[in-house]
Design an enzyme around this catalytic site. Sequence first.
Site, mmCIF file in Angstrom:
data_model
loop_
_atom_site.group_PDB
_atom_site.id
_atom_site.type_symbol
_atom_site.label_atom_id
_atom_site.label_comp_id
_atom_site.label_asym_id
_atom_site.label_seq_id
_atom_site.Cartn_x
_atom_site.Cartn_y
_atom_site.Cartn_z
ATOM 1 C CD GLU A 48 -2.586 1.457 2.545
ATOM 2 O OE1 GLU A 48 -2.242 0.838 3.555
ATOM 3 O OE2 GLU A 48 -3.498 2.306 2.528
ATOM 4 N NE ARG A 272 4.497 -7.657 10.144
ATOM 5 C CZ ARG A 272 3.356 -7.002 9.921
ATOM 6 N NH1 ARG A 272 2.308 -7.234 10.693
ATOM 7 N NH2 ARG A 272 3.271 -6.123 8.966
ATOM 8 C CE LYS A 282 3.430 0.021 4.844
ATOM 9 N NZ LYS A 282 2.679 0.318 3.616
#
Length: 574
Positions: A48, A272, A282
Amino acid sequence: MSAANSTSDTNTDDSSNRHLNFIEQEIEKDFQLPKLMGKHLSTRFPPEPNGYLHIGHAKSICLNFGLAQKYHGTCNLRFDDTNPSKEEQEYVDSIQNDVHWLGFDWDGLYYASDYFDQLYQWAIDLIKVGKAFVCDLTGDQIREYRGTLTAPGKDSPYRDRSIEENLELFERMKQGQFPDGSRTLRAKIDMSAPNINLRDPVMYRVLRAHHHRTGDKWCIYPMYDWAHGQSDSIEGITHSICTLEFEDHRPLYNWFCENLGIFHPRQIEFARLNLSYTVMSKRKLLQLVKENHVRGWDDPRMPTISGLRRRGYTAESIRSFCDRIGVAKFYSTIDVTVLENSVREHLNQVANRVMVVLRPLKIVLTNYPEGKVEWMEATNNPEDAGAGSRQVPFSRELWIEREDFMEEAPKKFFRLKPGGEVRLRYAYIIKCEEIVKDPETGEITELRCIYDPDTRSGSGPAAERKVKGTIHWVSAQEGVQAEVRLYDRLFLNEDPENAAEGGSFLDNLNPESLEVVTAHCEPALAKAVAGERFQFERLGYFCADEKDFSPQRLVFNRTVGLRDSWTKIQAKDG
RNA sequence: UGCCGGGUGGUGUAAUGGUAACACUACUGAUUUUGGUUCAGUCAUUCAUGGUUCGAGUCCAUGCCCGGUAGCCA
């Protein structure tokens, strides 16, 4: 996919064939199935564009592009741009730049927003078969109706609207006749499903925001779940690899593909990356930037790709790091030293050596002629014979590292001490005769030494005399000054998220993560170019800052220190 | 407390019913004009209990522990 650096192509094939990770095993099984027999693998990396890429993304990039390379398939870059309120062109550009820099090139470059028209059509299709409806519940009400982890939800009062009414309302949503947040389009699945994602999930929300690609064309935007699988499907992605938190979404991913009757990619989830002493979300990285705890997304202390690059990390070292950490479903934390060792390993091979004194202490060679300069030959890189050598000026007054001298030295201290001898790298053996101190403060301001003229490096057997230690130095007269930024870990705590009650990860910030010193360098460094990497002998790896370095203003960043067994010995001997 | 997923040396990752291995770390030694590099070596592992089996890290059962999940974020 085409590899930006083709050399890794063959490597990948045999080096990683030793063990297959669980994803590769599944892929190999899948291509035995009739559905995929004879087809080629197709993956995608779907960021994104709401932030800069970080080392965790690098894991996903290496996985997705690496898989395509290994199985001679394709890998697309697709921007998951379904939420215009958070997304910006700046991020789109930086992401493309970072993927390229890492050494990968995409087969197709796409945006979820490319598919907005198709998605809209498919939504109408679902309405027409009674599998989607327009819901007038507010956000709070939707949450209320959804139930909880343990209690089933209840049907929305708007769930049984007629197909005609849904069609009309949905059309009007698109035309902007309703205010933001007032209505949603929801899939009609099962409000009592044990998996909450299946309790009539929202497909579209009304949102007036300027989209970086579609502008003001839309005022309804698809949710991730409604966009992602179909985007994969449109692109013919065979394996949609994502992180563990999407595991619970897989049934919904599958439901949309099945109920639309479109090509059905397979979603596989992996754990992850977590790194010790690092935050990876983020949101938190954005906070560090916005609140000026660091100087931008590419601050060398950031775990972003651009930060690591500016710090001096090489793409090779990041790829080899991703290689060695593996891929699994187990939620693990990798020690940052693994990352640091990866870059040491690569830079040891490729970085030229130079001599730089970070914290200078002056020495005067009392028996060396004033005004005389000798040029000493120094090997550029002992690991690479092709790197050649250079000349380094030597004279009566020199800088050495303050910590390479101890007035009262322990037994195992092999460097300079009163009455002791040490080798000056590529030059002479010297002996410390006198310590000069500031009468006021008692601080050592200068050392007066004598050199042994028979010991010049490379001048024959007499010069081969052994002394315990060798230290680096810079000629005071010919040396040049540089700003050196000594970066350290951004966080003090192995797990920065682990803060005291009521505190935050910011409490664990390392106040000394950056120290700036004025260093003395051998003159060759004046000819460095921005981004160039060096080993400062006995100190560590450094690179010329890609933004601030110029021939007029030398600025170097410390990438990582050399392994240091002296500190360990010291610590052990107390 | 529903659903989903996961537990193998200090840290990661393999072993696909048949000798628990590889990398990193740590430690010891050798080499070294970088206390770097390199080389040699050492220590150390299957969450628990039961079951199936000639044989279980792997299959089954139960338990324990950990993670994710209740955005009109992705």
